[in-house]
Structures are given as structure tokens and as C-alpha cells.
Scaffold this active site. Structure first.
Site, PDB file in Angstrom:
ATOM      1  N   HIS A  13      37.872  47.038  29.775  1.00 38.92           N
ATOM      2  CA  HIS A  13      39.051  45.848  30.355  1.00 38.92           C
ATOM      3  C   HIS A  13      40.278  45.796  30.025  1.00 38.92           C
ATOM      4  CE1 HIS A  13      39.651  42.827  33.709  1.00 38.92           C
ATOM      5  NE2 HIS A  13      40.834  42.876  33.458  1.00 38.92           N
ATOM      6  N   HIS A  15      44.755  45.901  29.950  1.00 38.28           N
ATOM      7  CA  HIS A  15      45.704  46.422  31.082  1.00 38.28           C
ATOM      8  C   HIS A  15      46.750  46.903  29.786  1.00 38.28           C
ATOM      9  CE1 HIS A  15      44.717  43.122  34.496  1.00 38.28           C
ATOM     10  NE2 HIS A  15      44.072  43.090  33.520  1.00 38.28           N
ATOM     11  N   LYS A  99      38.179  49.303  41.570  1.00 41.20           N
ATOM     12  CA  LYS A  99      38.804  47.742  40.425  1.00 41.20           C
ATOM     13  C   LYS A  99      38.773  46.760  41.959  1.00 41.20           C
ATOM     14  CE  LYS A  99      39.432  44.032  38.482  1.00 41.20           C
ATOM     15  NZ  LYS A  99      39.747  43.479  37.423  1.00 41.20           N
ATOM     16  N   HIS A 136      36.854  42.147  39.418  1.00 40.97           N
ATOM     17  CA  HIS A 136      37.330  40.125  39.661  1.00 40.97           C
ATOM     18  C   HIS A 136      36.550  39.386  39.856  1.00 40.97           C
ATOM     19  CE1 HIS A 136      41.234  37.693  38.415  1.00 40.97           C
ATOM     20  NE2 HIS A 136      40.608  36.840  38.822  1.00 40.97           N
ATOM     21  N   HIS A 174      34.644  40.223  32.642  1.00 36.87           N
ATOM     22  CA  HIS A 174      35.608  38.360  32.254  1.00 36.87           C
ATOM     23  C   HIS A 174      35.098  37.372  32.514  1.00 36.87           C
ATOM     24  CE1 HIS A 174      38.063  38.664  35.946  1.00 36.87           C
ATOM     25  NE2 HIS A 174      39.020  39.257  35.659  1.00 36.87           N
ATOM     26  N   ASP A 247      40.173  42.392  28.038  1.00 40.26           N
ATOM     27  CA  ASP A 247      41.866  41.984  28.924  1.00 40.26           C
ATOM     28  C   ASP A 247      42.554  41.286  29.218  1.00 40.26           C
ATOM     29  OD1 ASP A 247      42.434  41.421  31.653  1.00 40.26           O
ATOM     30  OD2 ASP A 247      41.747  38.772  31.462  1.00 40.26           O
TER      31      ASP A 247
HETATM   32  O1  DOR Z   1      45.189  36.280  33.297  1.00 39.30           O
HETATM   33  C1  DOR Z   1      45.332  38.082  33.478  1.00 39.30           C
HETATM   34  N1  DOR Z   1      45.788  38.569  33.832  1.00 39.30           N
HETATM   35  N2  DOR Z   1      43.817  38.569  34.370  1.00 39.30           N
HETATM   36  C2  DOR Z   1      43.723  39.038  35.325  1.00 39.30           C
HETATM   37  O2  DOR Z   1      42.834  39.152  35.715  1.00 39.30           O
HETATM   38  C3  DOR Z   1      44.994  40.170  35.385  1.00 39.30           C
HETATM   39  C4  DOR Z   1      46.315  39.944  34.907  1.00 39.30           C
HETATM   40  C5  DOR Z   1      47.380  40.971  34.082  1.00 39.30           C
HETATM   41  O3  DOR Z   1      47.259  41.790  35.006  1.00 39.30           O
HETATM   42  O4  DOR Z   1      48.651  39.926  34.193  1.00 39.30           O
HETATM   43 ZN    ZN Z   2      42.422  41.807  33.767  1.00 38.32          ZN
END
Ligand code: DOR
Ligand code: ZN
Length: 348
Positions: A13, A15, A99, A136, A174, A247
Site C-alpha cells: 500500500h 502513495h 481500490k 479503505h 491499514h 501507506d
Molecule cells: O492518511 C492517509 N493519506 N490516508 C489515506 O487513506 C490516503 C492518504 C493520502 O492519499 O494522502
Molecule cells: Zn493510503
């Protein structure tokens, strides 16, 4: 134990964002991790196979020379997602998972799902072809306390969905609560759960005690200590249903340090060193490989990586950069609040 060699880990997971941010943060993950499940919550979101193909190309183009890293792409589920496009992307090997963001649950989730009935044909198709759904796991209704959103999601959304579609392979992402851990452990098939590094290390006090600390704010928000302890026990147990999903979610400092700050902890740079500390503290270094490198590929039906990662304990604490530069801005790196004594190296 002063050195530990494990299979190279994967991040289930992650970003990576896009543009300048992608260029700056990708090397922080691709140095240690062999593969990562790439979150699709860009602006605009990655909603079709075609958009995912071009996002994958941008990720590969941003990869530093010599880094061996495979982005595993996901599609952002909307109420208009076409099951045929999802199936075609999965069969081509381009798309690994879909997702599901409940609309309004987190960053860039406005195009997410409001009514699960509307995505039922996509979910049924995924169940049929064995394609995983990453969820999520939080409800968004304003009358549910933010600290209860995961538990209520499990009871009112996940439980009923699994009863009506037991063949759908789910990753509860998460997990942050003992309720999440208990639910996953009560199920014997078609469920896995990711746990972040920071939720193993901090509880909600980190965000709120001694002043408001925006760099510890993420979603799902960290919970009270008993929940952190339940996550630690699950992660360090070796239970194959639990695996690492960092995450890691970078936002520039001005967007975090604001009257309405963004959710996300940027933990990619020091995640493996932090995890070694967690597993060492719990007398479970022998389970780190299962959590970071074996359980995830097994759930996704992939082989573990061939290369290895060497973790070495040193007496002196290791120092990490507190921030990384992204264009004119900076992104703050997760501060685990305890000394870290592990260095990390990839070997072929
Ligand atoms: O804390 C988070 N940031 N949780 C999420 O689900 C998305 C993520 C983000 O894309 O910044
Ligand atoms: Zn995330």
C-alpha cells in the site's frame, strides 16, 4: 542478533503521487522495496486501465538508474467503473487490484463509492476472476465518531459484503484497531490485511499530547494504545493474513502544517529500519521476513523477491534526514520518537 538477511520486501500500500512529487519520493521506496501496490487516488483518479497504463509508464520513467522496482497498479473504483475494463486490465497483467474508497473517507476520495449496490457487478466480476479488492475500511457518516469508523465499517459494510460474496478476495487496508485484527483472524479465507509501520509505533497521543502534531495525522487515524498493541501482536506473530502496507503518503509541509491539514504520514525512507526496531523490541526478528516479504506475495499469488535485504544493528542510533526536498517545498519524514539502531542495505 546484529545482522539479519531477509528476502527483499514489498510494500502492499503506497502513495507515489505524480509529477515532481513522484520523482522525489519514488527512490525512497524503490531502493528497498521490490514491488508496491500503487494507490490510484491522484487528481484526477486512476479510474481506467488506460489511465493506469500511462501512470505506470510515468512511474517507470521516474525510476532511478539501477533500481529494480515493479509498480503493481490499482484502479480507483467508482460507481461507473466498467467490469469489462477491470477484467481486461487484470487479464493483461497490468492491473493487480481494485481500490475501494468510501466517498469522503480520505484524501481525493470524492469520486469513491457511496452505494455498494452500484458497484456490485464489478465486485461480482472480480470474485469470479480472483482479483483482489483493497478496501479503505472506514464508514464516513458524520454521526459515527472518527475513532469508531473502522469498527463500524467492519460490522456494517465488510461483514455483510463477505456474507453475500464470500469468494471476493479482500485486503482490509491499514487496519488500526483490535476490532480489525479480531475480524481478520476470525475469517479463514479470502481476507488479508495490511498494517502500516507508523500504526505499529504510535498511538493517538502522538497526534494530540503536548500540542497538535500534524505529521502524525493520517487516516485511519491512530487509535488508543490497546489497539496499537493488538496490531503489534498480529504483525509480529507471523500470521500469514497480515502484511506490510506502509501507506506512505507524502504531502508538502505547508499542506500538513495548516488549519486544515492533509492526512498522511511519509514513512517510506525509514520504514524498514523502524520495522526492524519494532520486531526486535517484541523479540520477533525471525518474523520480520514473513510480515514484510512473504505473506503479501503469498496472498496476491506472486513469488517472493529473489534479492535480499540486509539489516544491521549498530550501537549508535542511526540518523535519518528529517525532511526531503520536493521542488521548492519539503516533505517531513516520519519521526518514530525512539532511537533506531538499524541500517538497511540491498544485496543482489
Ligand atoms: O492518511 C492517509 N493519506 N490516508 C489515506 O487513506 C490516503 C492518504 C493520502 O492519499 O494522502
Ligand atoms: Zn493510503
Amino acid at each position: 542478533m546484529t545482522t539479519l538477511t531477509i528476502r527483499r520486501p514489498d510494500d502492499w500500500h503506497l502513495h507515489l503521487r505524480d509529477g515532481q512529487m513522484l520523482e522525489s519520493v519514488l527512490p525512497q521506496s524503490s531502493e528497498h522495496f521490490g514491488r508496491a501496490i500503487i494507490m490510484p487516488n491522484l487528481v484526477p483518479p486512476v479510474v481506467t486501465t488506460k489511465l493506469a497504463a500511462s501512470y505506470r509508464d510515468r512511474i517507470l520513467a521516474a525510476l532511478p538508474e539501477g533500481h529494480d522496482f515493479t509498480p503493481l497498479m490499482t484502479l480507483y473504483l467508482t460507481e461507473t467503473t466498467d467490469p469489462d475494463d477491470v477484467e481486461a486490465g487484470f487479464r493483461d497483467g497490468l492491473i493487480t487490484a481494485v481500490k475501494l474508497y468510501p466517498a469522503g473517507a480520505t484524501t481525493n476520495s470524492q469520486s469513491g463509492v457511496r452505494d455498494l449496490k452500484k458497484v456490485r457487478p464489478v465486485l461480482e466480476r472480480m470474485a469470479k476472476i480472483g482479483m483482489p479488492l483493497c478496501m479503505h475500511g472506514e464508514v464516513t457518516s458524520p454521526d459515527v465518531d472518527i475513532f469508531d469508523r473502522e469498527a463500524v465499517f467492519i460490522e456494517t459494510v465488510l461483514g455483510p459484503l463477505r456474507e453475500s460474496l464470500p469468494e471476493l478476495r479482500i485486503v482490509l487496508e491499514h487496519v488500526t484497531t483490535a476490532d480489525g485484527v479480531d475480524y481478520v483472524q476470525s475469517q479463514d479465507k479470502n481476507i488479508g490485511a495490511t498494517i502500516t509501520t507508523h500504526h505499529l509505533m504510535i498511538n493517538r497521543n502522538a497526534i494530540l499530547v503536548g500540542g497538535i502534531k500534524p505529521h502524525y495525522y493520517c487516516l485511519p487515524v491512530a487509535k488508543r494504545e490497546k489497539h496499537r498493541l493488538a496490531l503489534r501482536k498480529a504483525a509480529t506473530s507471523g500470521d500469514a493474513r497480515f502484511f506490510l502496507g506502509t501507506d506512505s503518503a507524502p504531502h508538502t509541509d505547508p499542506l500538513k502544517e495548516s488549519a486544515c491539514g492533509c492526512a498522511g504520514v511519509f514513512c517510506a525512507p525509514n520504514t524498514m529500519a523502524c520495522l526492524a526496531t519494532v520486531f526486535e523490541q517484541d523479540g520477533a526478528l525471525d518474523k520480520l521476513e514473513a510480515f514484510a516479504s512473504l505473506n503479501g506475495p503469498a496472498y496476491y499469488g506472486l513469488q517472493p523477491n529473489d534479492a535480499t535485504l540486509k539489516l544491521t544493528r549498530q550501537d549508535e542510533p542511526v540518523t535519518f534526514p528529517g525532511k526531503i526536498q520536493v521542488g521548492e517545498d519539503e516533505v517531513t519524514v516520519f519521526d518514530p520518537m525512539i532511537p533506531i539502531h538499524w541500517t538497511v542495505e540491498v544485496s543482489p
